[in-house]
Design an enzyme around this catalytic site. Structure first.
Site, mmCIF file in Angstrom:
data_model
loop_
_atom_site.group_PDB
_atom_site.id
_atom_site.type_symbol
_atom_site.label_atom_id
_atom_site.label_comp_id
_atom_site.label_asym_id
_atom_site.label_seq_id
_atom_site.Cartn_x
_atom_site.Cartn_y
_atom_site.Cartn_z
ATOM 1 N N LYS A 98 0.829 -1.204 0.000
ATOM 2 C CA LYS A 98 0.000 0.000 0.000
ATOM 3 C C LYS A 98 0.868 1.261 0.000
ATOM 4 O O LYS A 98 0.505 2.260 -0.619
ATOM 5 C CB LYS A 98 -0.950 -0.025 1.201
ATOM 6 C CG LYS A 98 -1.889 -1.229 1.172
ATOM 7 C CD LYS A 98 -2.690 -1.353 2.455
ATOM 8 C CE LYS A 98 -3.438 -2.665 2.485
ATOM 9 N NZ LYS A 98 -2.521 -3.839 2.545
ATOM 10 N N CYS A 213 -7.316 -7.543 6.214
ATOM 11 C CA CYS A 213 -7.486 -8.695 5.325
ATOM 12 C C CYS A 213 -8.140 -9.841 6.096
ATOM 13 O O CYS A 213 -7.801 -11.006 5.901
ATOM 14 C CB CYS A 213 -6.151 -9.122 4.726
ATOM 15 S SG CYS A 213 -4.879 -9.543 5.937
#
Length: 426
Positions: A98, A213
């Site tokens: 990210k 996640c």
């Protein structure tokens, strides 16, 4: 023959290059047999349709022009959507998936502060950023819930905290056994501490994207409810991205829960929260001034000292360079204005100072001179032969030359007595 792929998971990646070089990166991938198509949710993201050998072993990956990333993991930075030139704090960064996408979004004139507490994971993060030439990223190592930035100073925060990872069961089959519900409570407490610090650091009107996640509601929807109830943050609805299927359930309104199986990706959760514009930020004893160079310890180095036959430091973004233990690091102008005076961090490494002057990292290409003293190769086979140590003669003079594959800059090679020496390592 194609590398076997699980029918339930798509192989996705980002092209990490300036737009002008993107066609050359695609051509490099195609020359090695890869076939791919654009992801529908971002022009930076692609999915493989043919992988003749692992993409991580490709030349494009070796030189940092592609980064393999699960397509769900690409969504949080896209939901945060910082504009070009913005400053972003990534509170829990490693391995850098990210962080790297955020760096692409803010561009060379922006700044991303990548924080990672674990020193081993921090090392991985820094190597990834260095390979990708992400000079607009600085790194630090603090406990995220005690990140010593000025309260109210951050417009954009990315918070992808440690989680149970239940959404990665396709890749990690034993994750449900490792993180049973009875073991998740400490993670939930840490996530809340990180959210609380993010709320303190946000400027009025600022945005934090919270993502995990995992499919565990206690780490997802319940944490957003905590942020709204206890921290005064406001849910900012995220528009669903094309190309995904969503698991809509009570409490997930305005947030995104990726249906991993249907989307052929990891299960993922993405929520965007804003600090009200009328919010009052707490006072801070270190609220004045930027960091300057006082903490750096090794002094500064002029851009002129970095110039060579292959490098033009005028091509670097706005900022300055500092020296620490012989390593020259780039300090973006935005970072110097943003970071408190005693904040400990590292700018992107450019190379080292030695008795012979500046010795740039072999993969450093971010300010390579076009049309300079260069070795221009025309085929993948020539590049691979050079990397394997095969002898190559050339008529170039001097100590080093730029290495190019056609019009794609790869880095620099050393020249010794008419021979080319590649020092990229493996």
């Amino acid at each position: 023959m194609n590398t076997p792929q699980s029918p339930s998971v798509l192989r996705s990646f980002r092209i990490v290059a300036d737009p002008a070089l993107e066609p050359s990166v695609r051509a490099l991938l195609e020359s090695e047999g890869f076939r791919f198509e654009p992801e529908p949710f971002s022009p930076l993201c692609w999915r493989l349709t043919c992988e003749p050998f692992p993409l991580g072993s490709s030349l494009a990956a070796f030189f940092g022009y592609v980064y393999i990333q699960d397509r769900s993991s690409m969504l949080p930075p896209l939901a945060l959507a910082p504009e070009e030139g913005a400053t972003v704090v990534d509170m829990c960064s490693s391995p850098g998936s990210k962080t790297g996408l955020l760096a692409q979004l803010v561009g060379r004139t922006g700044f991303v502060l990548a924080n990672e507490l674990s020193h081993s994971r921090l090392s991985t993060l820094r190597m990834t950023l260095q390979t990708c030439n992400a000079v607009q990223v600085g790194t630090c190592s603090y406990s995220g819930d005690r990140l010593p930035l000025r309260p109210g100073s951050c417009r954009y925060i990315m918070l992808d905290p440690p989680c149970s990872g239940w959404g990665t069961v396709e890749k990690n089959p034993h994750v449900m056994d490792v993180w049973r519900e009875s073991k998740v409570k400490p993670l939930i407490q840490l996530q809340q501490s990180l959210l609380a610090r993010a709320a303190e650091l946000l400027a009025p009107g600022g945005t934090v994207v919270y993502s995990t996640c995992t499919t565990n509601s206690d780490e997802n929807e319940r944490q957003v409810e905590f942020a709204e109830r206890e921290l005064g943050l406001v849910r900012d609805p995220v528009t669903p991205f094309p190309g995904f299927y969503w698991d809509d359930r009570t409490g997930s309104e305005g947030t995104l829960r990726v249906d991993g199986e249907k989307s052929r990706a990891q299960g993922f959760y993405v929520a965007r929260l804003r600090k009200p514009s009328c919010a009052v930020c707490p006072d801070s004893a270190d609220a004045e001034g930027g960091s300057g160079l006082s903490f750096w310890g090794g002094g500064s180095v002029s851009r002129a000292a970095l110039a060579s036959a292959t490098l033009d430091p005028a091509l670097l973004p706005a900022g300055c360079c500092g020296v620490f233990s012989g390593t020259v690091r780039f300090l973006p102008e935005a970072a110097m204005a943003f970071l408190p005076e005693k904040f400990v961090w590292q700018g992107a490494p450019l190379g080292r100072l030695s008795g012979g002057g500046f010795q740039a990292d072999a993969r450093l290409r971010v300010f390579m001179r076009p049309n300079a003293l260069s070795l221009v190769l025309e085929s993948v086979a020539e590049v691979r032969a050079l990397l394997s140590g095969a002898a190559r003669k050339c008529a170039l003079s001097g100590k080093e030359a730029g290495l190019w594959l056609g019009d794609l800059p790869l880095g620099r090679v050393s020249l010794r007595q008419g021979r080319v020496i590649a020092g990229f390592g493996r």
